[in-house]
Enzyme design. Structure first.
Site, PDB file in Angstrom:
ATOM      1  CE1 TYR A 141      -4.540 -23.664  11.799  1.00 17.41           C
ATOM      2  CE2 TYR A 141      -3.055 -25.664  12.143  1.00 17.41           C
ATOM      3  CZ  TYR A 141      -3.527 -24.335  12.415  1.00 17.41           C
ATOM      4  OH  TYR A 141      -2.529 -23.562  12.701  1.00 17.41           O
ATOM      5  CE  LYS A 191     -12.911  -9.630   9.402  1.00 17.94           C
ATOM      6  NZ  LYS A 191     -12.627  -8.078  10.287  1.00 17.94           N
ATOM      7  CG  ASP A 223     -10.833  -7.024  12.830  1.00 17.96           C
ATOM      8  OD1 ASP A 223     -11.512  -7.277  13.499  1.00 17.96           O
ATOM      9  OD2 ASP A 223     -10.820  -6.235  11.829  1.00 17.96           O
ATOM     10  CG  ASP A 247      -1.465 -21.207  15.067  1.00 18.76           C
ATOM     11  OD1 ASP A 247      -0.773 -21.524  15.556  1.00 18.76           O
ATOM     12  OD2 ASP A 247      -1.289 -20.830  13.779  1.00 18.76           O
ATOM     13  CG  ASP A 251       2.492 -18.008  18.406  1.00 18.29           C
ATOM     14  OD1 ASP A 251       2.080 -19.036  18.916  1.00 18.29           O
ATOM     15  OD2 ASP A 251       3.304 -17.985  17.358  1.00 18.29           O
TER      16      ASP A 251
END
Ligand code: IPM
Ligand code: MG
Length: 370
Positions: A141, A191, A223, A247, A251
């Site tokens: 970001y 990751k 993942d 983020d 959700d």
């Protein structure tokens, strides 16, 4: 105790849901002895319309002069044609950067009354109760360099996922402390099999774990975590992760509980704390008095908890939210296909939380006088 709150309703349903959150805050304040002074300021599309900028200087000045900021939502389709650097969303990102809160707390709890509308089967959802601690000021970001380049007639674009050890440490400490106050379990998500920034993340979090021997730390690849969230969400308690992973995962976690409209968030650690529901501006239903204000109200409860240090009032608002749901009141997003419950408006939902708050407090008072 008097608290100065800056209200940034923003765009779309942000305006309607924030109104209900303020209503509930005022009532909770009256019951539990907190006084609030609310000041409105502009952000996002509303600010672009008024001043041409998504985050005007005056807005920042008002925010800095307050104890907390309560935000609705930003984003409006009329600005979709603008470049990312001019869009309403930039107002929010700049606000986060200026206020300096680096730890974004996003709790996702399954309400038993809404088990029927979760996309997961009830036996998988179980008593899911998660807290995502999302790093909010780093990663893709904000990482530099970023931009577009053109060479030999080929256009490219790039972003940088960058983290320093202090940036990882400060948010990890918040996550470890949160885990200590819950079930002493922390899942750090990265990751690290591919990314250097994740290798540093994992190394740093593992080192810090020695200072929190009572917390059981696990590491997950992002993942796999996304998969476990839909197959076995109850295995998680506190999840710590970097900005973009957070983020996406938040959700996913939010919708397990039935609706994105239910969840609140708190951003702490900076100069001024920021509270905002996890949902967006939902332009399709804006102004129709049908948005779910419970995410905004849950954010107000977090404001009571973290900024006002009013745990009793915060818990009372959360109890009232639960009661409203148990009593079958539903905005359209949580009505579900079987349409179980009574359909009510945004405004009625806010009033109904208020009513339960008041009833519970009089019940407590009469109990005390007996
Ligand atoms: C969120 C939102 C924001 C983000 C957008 C609106 C910039 O998706 O708060 O999760 O990406 O952080
Ligand atoms: Mg998001």
């Amino acid at each position: 105790m008097k608290l100065k709150i800056t209200v940034l309703s923003g765009d779309g349903i942000g305006i309607e849901v924030t109104r209900e959150a303020i209503k509930v805050l005022k009532t909770a304040g009256q019951i539990y002895g907190y006084e609030f002074e609310f000041t409105d300021a502009l952000i996002g599309g509303a600010a672009i319309r008024a001043s041409g900028m998504p985050l005007p200087e005056e807005t920042l000045a008002v925010c800095f002069d307050s104890d907390a900021v309560l935000l609705g939502a930003v984003g409006a389709p009329e600005f979709d044609y603008l470049l990312p650097e001019n869009r309403p969303e930039i107002g929010l990102l700049k606000l986060r950067q200026n206020l300096g809160g680096y730890a974004n707390l996003r709790p996702a709890k399954a309400y038993p009354a809404l088990a029927n509308i979760s996309p997961l089967r009830p036996e998988v959802l179980g008593a899911t109760d998660l807290l995502i601690v999302r790093e909010l000021l780093g990663g893709l970001y904000f990482g530099q360099p970023r931009g577009f380049i053109e060479a030999d007639g080929i256009k490219s674009a790039f972003n940088t996922m960058r983290y320093s050890v202090p940036e990882i440490e400060r948010v990890a400490i918040i996550a470890f402390q949160a885990a200590q106050g819950r079930s002493q379990k922390l899942a750090s998500v990265d990751k690290a099999n591919v990314l250097e920034s994740s290798r540093l993340w994992r190394e740093t979090v593992s080192r810090l774990a020695k200072d929190f021997p009572d917390v059981a730390l696990e590491h997950h690849y992002v993942d796999a975590c996304a998969m476990h969230l839909v197959t076995n969400p109850t295995r998680f308690d506190v999840i710590l992760t970097e900005n973009l992973f957070g983020d996406i995962l938040s959700d996913e976690a939010a919708v397990l509980t039935g609706s994105l409209g239910m969840l609140g968030s708190a951003t702490i650690g900076g100069k001024v704390d920021l509270y905002e529901p996890v949902h967006g501006s939902a332009p399709d239903i804006a102004g129709k008095n049908m948005a779910n204000p419970l995410g905004a109200i849950a954010s107000a409860a977090m404001l009571l908890r973290y900024t006002a240090k009013a745990e009793e009032a915060a818990a009372a608002v959360e109890t009232a939210i639960n009661q409203v749901l148990e009593n079958g009141f539903r905005t359209p997003d949580i009505l579900g296909q079987q349409k179980i419950g009574q359909l009510i408006s945004t405004e009625q939902m806010g009033s109904s939380v208020e009513k339960h708050l008041m009833e519970n407090s009089t019940a407590n008072l009469s109990y005390q006088t007996v």
